[in-house]
Design a protein around this motif. Structure first.
Motif, PDB file in Angstrom:
ATOM      1  N   ALA A 111       0.775  -1.364  -0.115  1.00 46.41           N
ATOM      2  CA  ALA A 111       0.037  -0.017   0.046  1.00 46.41           C
ATOM      3  C   ALA A 111       0.919   1.199   0.115  1.00 46.41           C
ATOM      4  O   ALA A 111       0.474   2.290  -0.790  1.00 46.41           O
ATOM      5  N   THR A 112       1.816   1.154   0.700  1.00 49.07           N
ATOM      6  CA  THR A 112       2.915   2.470   0.760  1.00 49.07           C
ATOM      7  C   THR A 112       3.544   2.662  -0.654  1.00 49.07           C
ATOM      8  O   THR A 112       3.529   3.676  -0.934  1.00 49.07           O
ATOM      9  N   PHE A 113       3.930   1.669  -1.012  1.00 46.55           N
ATOM     10  CA  PHE A 113       4.721   1.493  -2.355  1.00 46.55           C
ATOM     11  C   PHE A 113       3.913   2.042  -3.381  1.00 46.55           C
ATOM     12  O   PHE A 113       4.207   2.309  -4.380  1.00 46.55           O
ATOM     13  N   LEU A 114       2.409   1.711  -3.262  1.00 47.49           N
ATOM     14  CA  LEU A 114       1.660   2.117  -4.314  1.00 47.49           C
ATOM     15  C   LEU A 114       1.753   3.847  -4.409  1.00 47.49           C
ATOM     16  O   LEU A 114       1.170   3.939  -5.646  1.00 47.49           O
ATOM     17  N   ILE A 115       1.774   4.534  -3.617  1.00 46.67           N
ATOM     18  CA  ILE A 115       1.765   5.726  -3.745  1.00 46.67           C
ATOM     19  C   ILE A 115       2.724   6.490  -4.656  1.00 46.67           C
ATOM     20  O   ILE A 115       2.232   7.285  -5.647  1.00 46.67           O
ATOM     21  N   PRO A 116       3.873   6.224  -4.545  1.00 48.59           N
ATOM     22  CA  PRO A 116       4.716   6.496  -5.586  1.00 48.59           C
ATOM     23  C   PRO A 116       4.485   6.149  -6.966  1.00 48.59           C
ATOM     24  O   PRO A 116       4.560   6.781  -7.766  1.00 48.59           O
ATOM     25  N   LEU A 117       4.190   4.877  -7.078  1.00 48.84           N
ATOM     26  CA  LEU A 117       3.746   4.219  -8.064  1.00 48.84           C
ATOM     27  C   LEU A 117       2.517   4.799  -8.923  1.00 48.84           C
ATOM     28  O   LEU A 117       2.767   4.997 -10.276  1.00 48.84           O
ATOM     29  N   LEU A 118       1.479   5.169  -8.315  1.00 50.22           N
ATOM     30  CA  LEU A 118       0.462   5.946  -8.801  1.00 50.22           C
ATOM     31  C   LEU A 118       0.875   7.325  -9.129  1.00 50.22           C
ATOM     32  O   LEU A 118       0.243   7.655 -10.145  1.00 50.22           O
ATOM     33  N   PHE A 119       1.717   7.992  -8.599  1.00 48.19           N
ATOM     34  CA  PHE A 119       2.274   9.292  -9.010  1.00 48.19           C
ATOM     35  C   PHE A 119       2.790   9.066 -10.331  1.00 48.19           C
ATOM     36  O   PHE A 119       2.719   9.718 -11.335  1.00 48.19           O
ATOM     37  N   GLU A 120       3.614   8.024 -10.590  1.00 51.20           N
ATOM     38  CA  GLU A 120       4.330   7.812 -11.917  1.00 51.20           C
ATOM     39  C   GLU A 120       3.445   7.485 -13.040  1.00 51.20           C
ATOM     40  O   GLU A 120       3.533   7.978 -13.937  1.00 51.20           O
ATOM     41  N   LEU A 121       2.251   6.661 -12.632  1.00 51.06           N
ATOM     42  CA  LEU A 121       1.425   6.264 -13.670  1.00 51.06           C
ATOM     43  C   LEU A 121       0.514   7.538 -14.013  1.00 51.06           C
ATOM     44  O   LEU A 121       0.439   7.924 -15.080  1.00 51.06           O
ATOM     45  N   GLY A 122      -0.121   8.601 -13.123  1.00 51.87           N
ATOM     46  CA  GLY A 122      -0.557   9.654 -13.478  1.00 51.87           C
ATOM     47  C   GLY A 122       0.267  10.706 -14.144  1.00 51.87           C
ATOM     48  O   GLY A 122      -0.103  11.240 -15.217  1.00 51.87           O
ATOM     49  N   LYS A 123       1.634  10.599 -13.663  1.00 51.85           N
ATOM     50  CA  LYS A 123       2.596  11.426 -14.622  1.00 51.85           C
ATOM     51  C   LYS A 123       2.701  11.098 -15.869  1.00 51.85           C
ATOM     52  O   LYS A 123       2.846  11.940 -16.869  1.00 51.85           O
ATOM     53  N   LYS A 124       2.700   9.677 -16.015  1.00 45.17           N
ATOM     54  CA  LYS A 124       2.855   9.165 -17.388  1.00 45.17           C
ATOM     55  C   LYS A 124       1.660   9.335 -18.349  1.00 45.17           C
ATOM     56  O   LYS A 124       1.692   9.641 -19.621  1.00 45.17           O
ATOM     57  N   PHE A 125       0.592   9.411 -17.665  1.00 46.89           N
ATOM     58  CA  PHE A 125      -0.831   9.661 -18.373  1.00 46.89           C
ATOM     59  C   PHE A 125      -0.833  11.251 -18.918  1.00 46.89           C
ATOM     60  O   PHE A 125      -1.311  11.173 -20.001  1.00 46.89           O
ATOM     61  N   LYS A 126      -0.442  11.991 -17.916  1.00 45.22           N
ATOM     62  CA  LYS A 126      -0.678  13.309 -18.416  1.00 45.22           C
ATOM     63  C   LYS A 126       0.160  14.336 -17.898  1.00 45.22           C
ATOM     64  O   LYS A 126       1.419  14.784 -18.650  1.00 45.22           O
ATOM     65  N   ASP A 127       0.341  14.456 -16.481  1.00 42.79           N
ATOM     66  CA  ASP A 127       1.684  15.349 -16.047  1.00 42.79           C
ATOM     67  C   ASP A 127       2.002  15.105 -14.743  1.00 42.79           C
ATOM     68  O   ASP A 127       1.105  14.511 -13.951  1.00 42.79           O
ATOM     69  N   ASP A 128       2.656  16.052 -13.991  1.00 40.72           N
ATOM     70  CA  ASP A 128       2.952  15.943 -12.669  1.00 40.72           C
ATOM     71  C   ASP A 128       1.769  16.196 -11.606  1.00 40.72           C
ATOM     72  O   ASP A 128       1.554  15.339 -10.642  1.00 40.72           O
ATOM     73  N   LYS A 129       1.028  17.363 -11.831  1.00 42.73           N
ATOM     74  CA  LYS A 129      -0.280  17.691 -11.292  1.00 42.73           C
ATOM     75  C   LYS A 129      -1.019  16.360 -11.062  1.00 42.73           C
ATOM     76  O   LYS A 129      -1.656  16.200  -9.932  1.00 42.73           O
ATOM     77  N   THR A 130      -1.561  15.814 -12.181  1.00 37.98           N
ATOM     78  CA  THR A 130      -2.167  14.627 -12.277  1.00 37.98           C
ATOM     79  C   THR A 130      -1.621  13.476 -11.422  1.00 37.98           C
ATOM     80  O   THR A 130      -2.362  12.952 -10.482  1.00 37.98           O
ATOM     81  N   GLY A 131      -0.277  13.285 -11.489  1.00 38.64           N
ATOM     82  CA  GLY A 131       0.264  12.257 -10.527  1.00 38.64           C
ATOM     83  C   GLY A 131       0.170  12.694  -9.083  1.00 38.64           C
ATOM     84  O   GLY A 131      -0.139  11.607  -8.175  1.00 38.64           O
ATOM     85  N   LEU A 132       0.232  13.706  -8.750  1.00 38.89           N
ATOM     86  CA  LEU A 132       0.299  14.368  -7.540  1.00 38.89           C
ATOM     87  C   LEU A 132      -1.215  14.186  -6.798  1.00 38.89           C
ATOM     88  O   LEU A 132      -1.380  13.728  -5.481  1.00 38.89           O
TER      89      LEU A 132
END
Length: 259
Positions: A111-132
């Motif tokens: 669950a903890t490692f999922l947070i940065p992983l989801l950031f990377e996924l959101g960033k990959k889809f669109k941008d840093d703001k989406t990842g955050l």
């Protein structure tokens, strides 16, 4: 001040906050652990004894996480023996309560490692703001906090499923054999955790087909499909040996689960 505005720093802060929520009071409910799946998993772990008895006699889930919990607990027993915290530990025997706690620690870690992983996924889809934004919602997700406190495999599947999507995006943008091998390991691990994850194999298959359909590189397409299938199958068989060695119990369990 610029450091506090950098996405990497903000994701680190969210990961620490999320880790606190996920790991807080993991031993809740002791000694009355009531979740039926958690109890069944812990019971399967307690049946194991290396090297003579490694058949979990439990096939509702795959053996990969069951073995991971067992050998982690054995490692803890060994460390306790070295440090003489417990002078007479049963090195290769794992208690029910121990299996519960180790299972919950794994859930909290994923669950903890999922947070940065989801950031990377959101960033990959669109941008840093989406990842955050994605990382923020993951940090304070009541569902994630709940499943992090059970020694079940929802967080295993969620983490690896998210990693699978991220690798598919990476492969589609720049196909390489190394990414494909990593992808095969992840899909193999997903199936080794729960066999119904087989449905997810359609995603990398579609991505590989689409990428090579565009480039018309059919030779590489066939090579990568075979590599994906062979590695995934190997991961499953190595981590679930009693699917082959105890087919009667496995098929009986599958018939029960499918009904």
């Amino acid at each position: 001040m610029k450091l506090f505005k950098k996405p990497t720093f903000l994701v680190l802060v969210l990961t620490i906050i999320g880790g606190f929520f996920y790991f807080y009071n993991l031993n809740w409910g002791a000694p009355f652990y009531f979740h039926p799946d958690e109890r069944n998993i812990a019971s399967a772990v307690t049946q194991l004894s290396f090297p003579n008895q490694l058949n979990p006699h439990f096939f509702a889930y795959g053996s990969l996480p069951i073995y991971a919990i067992y050998f982690t607990a054995v490692g803890v027993n060994y460390c306790m023996q070295l440090l003489q915290i417990n002078t007479q530990p049963q090195l290769f025997t794992v208690s029910f309560g121990q299996a519960i706690i180790v299972g919950r620690i794994f859930s909290a870690l994923f669950a903890t490692f999922l947070i940065p992983l989801l950031f990377e996924l959101g960033k990959k889809f669109k941008d840093d703001k989406t990842g955050l934004r994605t990382a923020f919602f993951a940090t304070f997700s009541v569902g994630f906090i709940q499943f992090a406190h059970f020694g079940t495999f929802e967080m295993w599947l969620t983490f690896l499923g998210t990693l699978l999507f991220l690798l598919c995006l990476k492969y589609f943008s720049k196909p390489s054999t190394s990414t494909l091998i990593f992808l095969a390991f992840v899909i193999g691990a997903l199936i080794a955790i729960k066999v119904t994850s087989l449905v997810l194999i359609s995603i990398p298959l579609a991505v590989i087909f689409a990428k090579h359909f565009i480039s018309k590189s059919w030779g590489k397409f066939i090579k990568h499909i075979i590599l994906l299938a062979v590695i995934s199958l190997a991961i499953y068989c190595v981590t679930n040996p009693y699917v082959l060695l105890d087919q009667k119990d496995f098929l009986s369990s599958m018939n029960y689960e499918s009904s």
